[in-house]
Design an enzyme around this catalytic site. Structure first.
Site, mmCIF file in Angstrom:
data_model
loop_
_atom_site.group_PDB
_atom_site.id
_atom_site.type_symbol
_atom_site.label_atom_id
_atom_site.label_comp_id
_atom_site.label_asym_id
_atom_site.label_seq_id
_atom_site.Cartn_x
_atom_site.Cartn_y
_atom_site.Cartn_z
ATOM 1 N N LYS B 31 0.837 -1.196 0.000
ATOM 2 C CA LYS B 31 0.000 0.000 0.000
ATOM 3 C C LYS B 31 0.876 1.252 0.000
ATOM 4 O O LYS B 31 0.679 2.179 -0.796
ATOM 5 C CB LYS B 31 -0.905 -0.029 1.234
ATOM 6 C CG LYS B 31 -1.954 1.053 1.266
ATOM 7 C CD LYS B 31 -2.742 1.005 2.586
ATOM 8 C CE LYS B 31 -3.601 -0.244 2.663
ATOM 9 N NZ LYS B 31 -4.267 -0.367 3.986
ATOM 10 N N ARG B 100 -2.754 3.048 9.151
ATOM 11 C CA ARG B 100 -3.198 1.803 8.515
ATOM 12 C C ARG B 100 -2.044 0.836 8.330
ATOM 13 O O ARG B 100 -0.940 1.240 7.984
ATOM 14 C CB ARG B 100 -3.754 2.088 7.110
ATOM 15 C CG ARG B 100 -5.060 2.849 7.062
ATOM 16 C CD ARG B 100 -5.430 3.079 5.591
ATOM 17 N NE ARG B 100 -6.456 4.086 5.453
ATOM 18 C CZ ARG B 100 -7.770 3.806 5.384
ATOM 19 N NH1 ARG B 100 -8.168 2.546 5.422
ATOM 20 N NH2 ARG B 100 -8.637 4.769 5.272
ATOM 21 N N GLY B 109 -8.203 -6.973 5.323
ATOM 22 C CA GLY B 109 -9.006 -7.007 6.540
ATOM 23 C C GLY B 109 -8.389 -7.785 7.677
ATOM 24 O O GLY B 109 -8.995 -7.930 8.740
ATOM 25 N N MET B 111 -5.479 -7.198 9.341
ATOM 26 C CA MET B 111 -4.799 -6.442 10.392
ATOM 27 C C MET B 111 -5.593 -5.195 10.759
ATOM 28 O O MET B 111 -6.689 -4.963 10.271
ATOM 29 C CB MET B 111 -3.369 -6.128 9.943
ATOM 30 C CG MET B 111 -2.507 -7.386 10.010
ATOM 31 S SD MET B 111 -0.821 -7.033 9.607
ATOM 32 C CE MET B 111 -0.979 -6.458 7.944
ATOM 33 N N ARG B 343 -3.493 -0.584 -6.301
ATOM 34 C CA ARG B 343 -2.625 -1.759 -6.382
ATOM 35 C C ARG B 343 -3.008 -2.529 -7.638
ATOM 36 O O ARG B 343 -4.093 -2.306 -8.189
ATOM 37 C CB ARG B 343 -2.789 -2.646 -5.157
ATOM 38 C CG ARG B 343 -4.181 -3.166 -5.026
ATOM 39 C CD ARG B 343 -4.423 -3.946 -3.743
ATOM 40 N NE ARG B 343 -5.862 -4.159 -3.625
ATOM 41 C CZ ARG B 343 -6.454 -4.696 -2.589
ATOM 42 N NH1 ARG B 343 -5.748 -5.058 -1.541
ATOM 43 N NH2 ARG B 343 -7.752 -4.871 -2.573
ATOM 44 N N HIS B 459 -15.420 -8.166 1.614
ATOM 45 C CA HIS B 459 -14.455 -9.143 2.127
ATOM 46 C C HIS B 459 -14.675 -10.527 1.543
ATOM 47 O O HIS B 459 -13.755 -11.167 1.044
ATOM 48 C CB HIS B 459 -14.568 -9.180 3.658
ATOM 49 C CG HIS B 459 -13.725 -10.249 4.260
ATOM 50 N ND1 HIS B 459 -14.219 -11.497 4.578
ATOM 51 C CD2 HIS B 459 -12.412 -10.270 4.549
ATOM 52 C CE1 HIS B 459 -13.241 -12.229 5.075
ATOM 53 N NE2 HIS B 459 -12.141 -11.513 5.067
ATOM 54 N N ARG B 582 -0.632 -47.746 -15.407
ATOM 55 C CA ARG B 582 -0.623 -48.635 -14.243
ATOM 56 C C ARG B 582 -1.233 -49.969 -14.632
ATOM 57 O O ARG B 582 -2.426 -50.044 -14.901
ATOM 58 C CB ARG B 582 -1.420 -48.014 -13.100
ATOM 59 C CG ARG B 582 -1.009 -46.603 -12.715
ATOM 60 C CD ARG B 582 -2.034 -46.004 -11.742
ATOM 61 N NE ARG B 582 -1.868 -44.580 -11.556
ATOM 62 C CZ ARG B 582 -2.443 -43.631 -12.302
ATOM 63 N NH1 ARG B 582 -3.226 -43.969 -13.315
ATOM 64 N NH2 ARG B 582 -2.248 -42.356 -12.045
ATOM 65 N N ARG B 634 4.114 -49.296 -16.107
ATOM 66 C CA ARG B 634 4.644 -49.682 -14.802
ATOM 67 C C ARG B 634 4.174 -51.083 -14.455
ATOM 68 O O ARG B 634 2.971 -51.359 -14.469
ATOM 69 C CB ARG B 634 4.180 -48.710 -13.718
ATOM 70 C CG ARG B 634 4.741 -49.080 -12.352
ATOM 71 C CD ARG B 634 4.306 -48.133 -11.275
ATOM 72 N NE ARG B 634 2.889 -48.266 -10.995
ATOM 73 C CZ ARG B 634 2.227 -47.466 -10.158
ATOM 74 N NH1 ARG B 634 2.856 -46.484 -9.550
ATOM 75 N NH2 ARG B 634 0.943 -47.641 -9.946
ATOM 76 N N SER B 785 11.750 -42.427 -13.231
ATOM 77 C CA SER B 785 10.555 -41.604 -13.135
ATOM 78 C C SER B 785 10.258 -41.454 -11.650
ATOM 79 O O SER B 785 10.148 -42.439 -10.927
ATOM 80 C CB SER B 785 9.385 -42.258 -13.864
ATOM 81 O OG SER B 785 8.250 -41.440 -13.760
ATOM 82 N N GLY B 787 8.277 -41.149 -8.556
ATOM 83 C CA GLY B 787 6.935 -41.389 -8.036
ATOM 84 C C GLY B 787 6.815 -40.611 -6.739
ATOM 85 O O GLY B 787 7.061 -41.133 -5.662
ATOM 86 N N THR B 788 6.470 -39.336 -6.879
ATOM 87 C CA THR B 788 6.589 -38.461 -5.717
ATOM 88 C C THR B 788 5.503 -38.701 -4.675
ATOM 89 O O THR B 788 5.648 -38.258 -3.544
ATOM 90 C CB THR B 788 6.599 -36.981 -6.156
ATOM 91 O OG1 THR B 788 5.523 -36.759 -7.061
ATOM 92 C CG2 THR B 788 7.914 -36.647 -6.820
ATOM 93 N N ASN B 789 4.421 -39.385 -5.027
ATOM 94 C CA ASN B 789 3.440 -39.716 -3.982
ATOM 95 C C ASN B 789 4.091 -40.632 -2.945
ATOM 96 O O ASN B 789 4.097 -40.344 -1.756
ATOM 97 C CB ASN B 789 2.225 -40.436 -4.565
ATOM 98 C CG ASN B 789 1.459 -39.591 -5.554
ATOM 99 O OD1 ASN B 789 1.740 -38.414 -5.696
ATOM 100 N ND2 ASN B 789 0.517 -40.196 -6.225
ATOM 101 N N ASP B 790 4.618 -41.756 -3.425
ATOM 102 C CA ASP B 790 5.241 -42.686 -2.494
ATOM 103 C C ASP B 790 6.524 -42.120 -1.901
ATOM 104 O O ASP B 790 6.842 -42.379 -0.740
ATOM 105 C CB ASP B 790 5.534 -44.019 -3.189
ATOM 106 C CG ASP B 790 4.399 -44.993 -2.978
ATOM 107 O OD1 ASP B 790 3.241 -44.528 -2.971
ATOM 108 O OD2 ASP B 790 4.642 -46.194 -2.801
ATOM 109 N N CYS B 853 6.033 -38.735 -12.252
ATOM 110 C CA CYS B 853 4.691 -39.231 -12.557
ATOM 111 C C CYS B 853 3.797 -39.285 -11.332
ATOM 112 O O CYS B 853 2.770 -39.924 -11.345
ATOM 113 C CB CYS B 853 4.769 -40.608 -13.214
ATOM 114 S SG CYS B 853 5.554 -41.849 -12.181
ATOM 115 N N TYR B 873 10.516 -34.597 -18.488
ATOM 116 C CA TYR B 873 9.070 -34.462 -18.624
ATOM 117 C C TYR B 873 8.390 -34.608 -17.270
ATOM 118 O O TYR B 873 8.991 -35.124 -16.321
ATOM 119 C CB TYR B 873 8.496 -35.503 -19.601
ATOM 120 C CG TYR B 873 8.570 -36.931 -19.107
ATOM 121 C CD1 TYR B 873 7.551 -37.479 -18.314
ATOM 122 C CD2 TYR B 873 9.659 -37.730 -19.413
ATOM 123 C CE1 TYR B 873 7.633 -38.770 -17.843
ATOM 124 C CE2 TYR B 873 9.748 -39.032 -18.944
ATOM 125 C CZ TYR B 873 8.728 -39.547 -18.162
ATOM 126 O OH TYR B 873 8.806 -40.838 -17.691
#
Lengths: 906, 906
Positions: B31, B100, B109, B111, B343, B459, B582, B634, B785, B787-790, B853, B873
């Site tokens: 601001k 302010r 809203g 603060m 802004r 708001h 899969r 897989r 590859s 396997g970011t979940n596991d 993946c 990829y």
């Protein structure tokens, strides 16, 4: 082509004994290097040369004979012929050679050997002039048999069957009683077997025999039993074997001949004095395979005093030169002593400690070297319990005490049965007529091994000793019938396979039934108790080397304990504090219902109050024993469900109630609650700091118990030093949350008592993420303690329990794992995370405390890793504390290579 | 002391508007920086200065006023007084200032603010001369009220209660109708409240008012709702807020005054043209809080043509200067226009794409900049479905379309209820009279938000738009009764809390009941379908920017798919192959019994044959759709138990059978088998490569299906490109084992058909150990590859399912996690392992293929991380493919700082 030149500049493919020494074991193999060393020492070693491991690796790489190798071998053979005065294929006085494997590491009996190479139809008469017709035809018979089996791959049973038939015809009991004519007929018969089975005869060119025997030994590097052994012993698969080509000498040429195996000291007890077995008029194989009863070495002094004196002189020379226990194979041919082999001898754990200290006293080595010569595995074996009171348990047999310790289990009569039953979780004792290398899986699987035949240097004895399996050999009273699957004793007792026996490998006794088991003398002595007779050189040695290890080590050793007896044992074993006090101990057994009440919201406040009081009482006991020493109190860690009833059991109960019209609202309500809290993977669920976040009252009640216990003891003039450890932290915010709560309670309790209390708060690093973000964690933790059990579990994504029942067996069988990561720390994966966390944690906070409290804390190899990684202490179960002390000391005196490599590259 | 000097050399603690610019937002807050920028642009901004974030951080660090700050503020105040021509506390014509908050990031809203600072008993008369008695006493009343609440921490309800009583007495409906006398009485009454509650009065020294107001705004940085908002929005907690001290101007001094909020373009549709709300004779708060009905901005042209012309001129200036949509707050005091704030404006996702492209067409920005101005979260929102056919669903109300999209759920009337029901898994629509910052948790929890009052800048509207929650505001037909927990419409329909409504945030309509939901126009257009009217500037913008992203990106985008419809959708959405096929899909539903037969050894060969045929049929379909593109197959991954009956259910069945005398040997046998295979933590058990090692026939049958499917298609002239991926590898030996088997089968099938087949074999890196030993793994893998979940599951030791029901909620509530690591990749832990594996894998094998993946492959932030980490990829579910394409392109045009930092420090 010049001798020793190879097609490539280096390393050489062939080397004479005279040109090598014992530092060249990588290239020459252990056996060859020692033969070279003895040649240099002037001992009477038969002439010979070594086809090196470099040639073997070349052969294995290409699967065919390396070009030029034959020419090299021929060149060295010419020198051997010159030195020995005999020529290969000479009809008048033929040279015969042995072709033996010999790698960097001893693999007893695992690979192949061809003896008597050089016998042909033409050389039999000349050979007969040396030792008689019978001798000549027996050499020929042995060569055809070994060549057939080893070089041509013919099933050995075919030969054994012919031999058995011949023995039956002549009504004799062993092959040594077969006469020359029979042996001649057997040679013809064996050669027909070769023709029939593989369409080949034994080559009549001795050089061709030699050439193919060398390649066959190379190939035997990769036979399955050798691969299995290497996996068991952690020997790399790519080393290859050397081949020793040595002039044959004969112990079976008459009564002035014989063979023996001996040690410079007793390898079982460590007692000083030449010690071994001798067999007159026999070859070395007859001694080793236990097929004939040997006589003690001392009797050789009567039979052939000159040879005995020469031998004992050589043994002294070797021990002083090697500054260690040596074992030696020798043969006497017509009164001439030949030393065929030596090496630093295997020994029992007890002997290792006793000999190491004796060599220090004799001025041959110093205490650092003595510490290098023993290890935690050996100490661990000495701490194993022994058979207790055997009264009421019939003595079935007494044999030779081949490997100390006690083992109780069901009799299994072959290695397949032993391995199968062991997999089913049964304790097994392998009972065999004699063992062969094929029995190895059975020995691994068994609690103890008993053989009816064989001496202390027989296969079973050597292997079992190396593994710490209790073993009794030569228990000749036992008759084993594989048809009826029974074992009969001389006294007429008949055991069925599956009956239970108790084996005392220290005394050589085998008892019927399950004998109770007692702690070892060393363990008793370590725990401060007196030994039976007051003079026990083994315990003395252990205490002396432990004291030296303590003096050397920079790393502390604590114990994992939460009960009064365990805490007392920990101090007796030398623990310098408690590295892991598991608060869940307080909530075991009937007390589980306290947690259940907490979760199910039943008289919650009362349950919390009781948990606190119980925890405080447990803590007071342990803090008192550990007065002045740190006690790391881990806040409640296990998955919540471990404190709740089993879902399946409860569901069955409720369903059966429903089906049978029984009303049980209580069970219904509990089932609903258990279902609500049920998790599909509790190890990855609501446990450790997560449970503390969800049930923060558990933090308060435990922190209060710590504070009150400490202040109670302080009021009594003691110096309690509790520390609080938060388990399963993945993110520093978790620690911040719990730490704030802990410190608020500590401050409140201290204020109530108008005093102050400073309790370090640390984190159990047991998740990869904690290690990976250790720099941030260290900003809010006073110490890290590596919980390597769980860290292994998550790093590998493998639950130990599930793995053991599910697939680890398959993995072991297929050699997919070099070692069990739950037993020995996986340096490449888990160890890398540990090293990373140490480095980055200390970077944030140089005074960060660092310890390890997983089961690896008592594993010898893992302890050395932890030392190299830079921890302040390791913590393990009380009985393993001495092992950890010893290894922590050894880590300081061993070559820094291993630790340095870990520390540098991680 | 000189103006702008601080006790420390830099950064400054106080700065005049004239001395700053918009590049200084870190120090001045957004601001303040924009007020400075507008001052430099010559726009009519009231005079003022900024107490900077540096001062705030200093205050927060020490918890007390930084020494010297008051002197600095006084110095700047003197300049403000000089510039404005009024003095603080001057009885004749007092300067009043607003105090302010304003941080680096907008927190609408969240603060505190104190207005009208400078009113005292002494200055009321002078103030009355400016705007009348009523105005003066109202200023006083506001100051006491805000000061009391904000500075002194008095409960605001106490003041509201007095105000309500006054309104009731005078029988008026809002505070603007209260007369001077009443307001004067309220000032006295409010001051008594202060005395009673905190024992303090409003200071009669205006400088003391200012000093304490500044500190109170500083403190408000850490109020709970602000902390909660920052966690939701990912704003760091250590930035602090600046404080703007600005001369008050008044929109409530009469009919020639007023206040408004406007945008340079429509923030909902992106359409060009000034757009906003105006409220005559009112202050800005009255516009924003929605307590009075606003009029459209266009009507200002009639009310005050000069001000309107000036305003629209300023809006053009701002948009050309900022080259973006701006939002502006303004006040007109007696015909004089003041711009109070600007802004870069928040906008809907649709507007973002439309405006970005419009600015390109207007020559203000280039396509790279346009790509920076949109993001994957916005695109994802546009791809969300919309309300479908509403016939048969009563229209309950129409309000302002504050945030587009569709939401269906049960009416909840307060944020606690909404949050609680959402936790129970219920879909909730939050329906409120109007919303306050306290409602934030309810908005987060709801599927949609409806308010009865308030405008597009209220708001609720701003917050919901930021979060992508569908939102309708100002639905004035709705009357909410919190007593009876009902909502009544003008037409007389009464809904109980818990009744279902359907909200269309795009049209502003609220319908009774559950309206079916339709895909978005953008999604339809992306999938190649036509839009309704053929001209859809939003879809045009999306396609244009996606095309630019495709041109820019170096990273490929594949889809996770194994069915024909998914594969078709993947290609329509622009996938360049399948990153994860899969194979377990083949074995779902009734086909599960095939695996059961395999395990229980029932017609095993037939089961294997069927599995192979089914897999081959599935593969042929997908490989055909993906002709010429890679398809990563897989091998079977899930825990074995997922294919077996549930243990508890089966145990109950058998127990009930037993209890009721039913014989069912089949169920008994199955129960025994299921018990044998049961695991306590299946995620850490027999799955992936482990299952393949135990049941190697599963490797053979899958490899054969791949080979036959590929060769079938090749025979039809197609170009199938399957790759085989081995899941859950922890140790390279596992991959070696499976790879050898796969390649043997591939070779056999190829030989059967007298051809050759090359299929890359890679590894799914989803265990920390695989990443930690990636250098070795890469030696035997063609590709990785992630396997970011596991990998997240094991790195955190946290199962997503268990965590969601067990403790993640607690964690979110307590702010223990900045973001859900299963939604957005945890860069510090999991990301570090990914970067390490990329680096060490490529070091071993420079041409190693690298992909991701896990579900993170479609998460915007995670995609940018993967690009920075150097992957080839990413692969995600088909509908997220456009999001991944967009973000992969944005990663190339965004400042490299973020990616660079990841790449360097990991």
């Amino acid at each position: 082509m010049a001798v020793n030149a190879t097609p490539e500049s280096s390393p050489p493919w062939v080397l004479d004994f005279a040109d090598g020494d014992r530092s060249m074991a990588d290239l020459l193999g252990g056996k060859g290097a020692n033969l070279a060393e003895m040649t240099r020492l002037g001992l009477p070693v038969p002439h010979g040369f070594i086809v090196t491991t470099a040639a073997c690796r070349e052969y294995l790489r290409h699967g065919s004979e390396p070009p030029g190798l034959t020419a090299l071998v021929d060149a060295h053979l010419a020198r051997l012929e010159r030195d020995s005065g005999r020529r290969l294929g000479d009809p008048a006085d033929p040279l015969l050679v042995s072709v033996r494997s010999g790698g960097r590491f001893s693999m007893p009996g695992m690979m192949e050997t061809v003896l008597d190479v050089g016998v042909t139809d033409d050389t039999v008469p000349g050979l007969a002039r040396r030792g008689g017709d019978r001798f000549a035809w027996d050499c020929y018979r042995r060569l055809v048999q070994m060549y057939g089996r080893t070089v041509l791959g013919v099933d050995g049973a075919l030969f054994e069957h012919e031999l058995a038939a011949a023995r039956a015809t002549l009504q004799v009991s062993h092959d040594g009683e077969l006469d020359a004519l029979t042996l001649r007929a057997l040679v013809a018969s064996f050669r027909r077997i070769l023709q029939r089975e593989v369409g080949e005869d034994l080559p009549q060119d001795p050089r061709e025999q030699l050439r193919r025997a060398v390649l066959a030994v190379f190939s035997s590097w990769n036979v399955p039993r050798a691969r299995f052994y290497r996996r068991q012993e952690g020997i790399p698969d790519d080393l290859g074997t050397a081949v020793n080509v040595v002039e044959m000498v004969y112990g079976n040429t008459g009564p002035r001949s014989g063979s023996g195996v001996c040690f410079t000291r007793d390898p079982a007890s460590g007692e000083l004095g030449a010690y071994g077995d001798y067999l007159p008029n026999a070859q070395g194989e007859d001694v080793v395979n236990g097929s004939r009863a040997t006589i003690p070495l001392a009797q050789l002094a009567q039979l052939d005093p000159a040879a005995y004196t020469a031998l004992t002189g050589h043994l002294r020379t070797l021990e002083e030169h090697y500054r260690d226990l040596c074992d030696v194979e020798f043969t006497i041919e017509d009164g001439t002593l030949w030393v065929l082999q030596t090496r630093v001898g295997k020994r029992t754990a007890a002997a290792a400690f006793r000999i190491a200290c004796a060599l220090v006293d004799e001025g041959l080595i110093d205490l650092d070297e003595a510490l290098r010569r023993v290890d935690g595995h050996q100490l661990s074996r000495l701490l194993h319990p022994q058979l207790g009171d055997t009264s009421g348990h019939d003595l079935l047999a007494t044999g030779l005490p081949a490997s100390p310790g006690a083992g109780v289990g069901e009799v299994a009569l072959d290695h397949e049965t032993a391995a199968r039953w062991a997999r089913e979780g049964r304790d097994v004792v392998l009972v065999r007529q004699e063992t062969s290398p094929d029995d190895l899986p059975g020995i691994v699987a068994a609690r103890a091994v008993v053989t009816a035949r064989g001496g202390l240097t027989s296969h079973a004895a050597v292997v079992a000793r190396g593994m710490g399996r209790p073993c009794v050999v030569g228990a000749a009273d036992l008759t084993i019938d594989l048809e009826t699957r029974t074992v009969t004793t001389l006294a007429g007792t008949t055991l069925a396979e599956g009956d239970t026996v108790s084996v005392d490998g220290t005394s050589g006794r085998v008892h019927l039934g399950r004998v109770p088991v007692q702690p070892s003398a060393v363990a008793t002595r370590l725990a401060g108790g007196a030994t039976d007779n007051g003079t026990d050189p083994v315990s003395d040695g252990v205490l002396r080397l432990l004291a030296h290890a303590d003096a050397r080590r920079r790393v502390g050793v604590r114990a994992n304990a939460e009960t009064l007896p365990d805490a007392l044992a920990a101090r007796q074993y030398g623990a310098e504090g408690i590295g892991l006090f598991r608060t869940e101990h307080t909530l075991l057994g009937e007390r589980r219902e306290l947690v259940e009440r907490l979760v199910l919201d039943r008289e919650r406040d009362d349950a919390l109050r009781q948990i606190g009081e119980l925890a405080r009482a447990d803590l007071v006991q342990v803090l008192e024993v550990m007065d002045g020493l740190p006690v790391v109190v881990r806040l409640l860690d296990p998955p919540l469900h471990e404190f709740l009833p089993d879902l399946t059991a409860l569901a069955v109960e409720v369903a059966v109630n429903d089906a049978t019209g029984v009303e049980d609202d209580e069970a219904q309500a509990r089932l609903a609650a258990v279902r609500r809290w049920h998790e599909s993977n509790p190890m990855l669920g609501l446990r450790g700091v997560r449970l503390l976040a969800v049930l923060p009252e558990l933090v308060d009640v435990q922190a209060r118990a710590v504070a009150e216990a400490a202040l109670d003891l302080r009021a009594r003039g003691l110096d309690p030093r509790p520390e609080v450890m938060v388990p399963l932290v993945a993110e520093s915010a978790e620690l911040v949350l719990v730490r704030a709560r802990v410190e608020a309670v500590l401050a409140a309790v201290a204020a109530e008592r108008r005093t102050t209390l400073r309790v370090p708060v640390g984190v159990m690093v047991e998740l990869p993420r904690a290690a990976l973000t250790s720099g941030r964690l260290a900003a809010v933790a006073d110490f890290f303690s590596f919980g390597t059990n769980d860290l292994t579990q998550t790093t590998w994504g493998m639950s130990r329990d599930d793995a053991e029942t599910g697939f680890l067996r398959t993995y072991r069988e297929q050699g997919l794992l070099a070692s069990d990561p739950f037993s020995t720390l996986d340096v490449d994966g888990v160890g890398r995370l540990v090293s990373l966390a140490v480095r980055e944690g200390r970077r944030t906070r140089p005074d960060l405390g660092l310890g390890a409290c997983g089961e690896h804390g008592g594993d010898p190899d893992s302890v050395r890793f932890f030392v190299a990684a830079g921890l302040d202490y390791v913590s393990c179960s009380p009985p393993r504390v001495p092992v950890a002390r010893l290894e922590a000391g050894r880590a300081e005196v061993l070559e820094p290579a291993a630790g340095g490599a870990w520390a540098d590259t991680r």
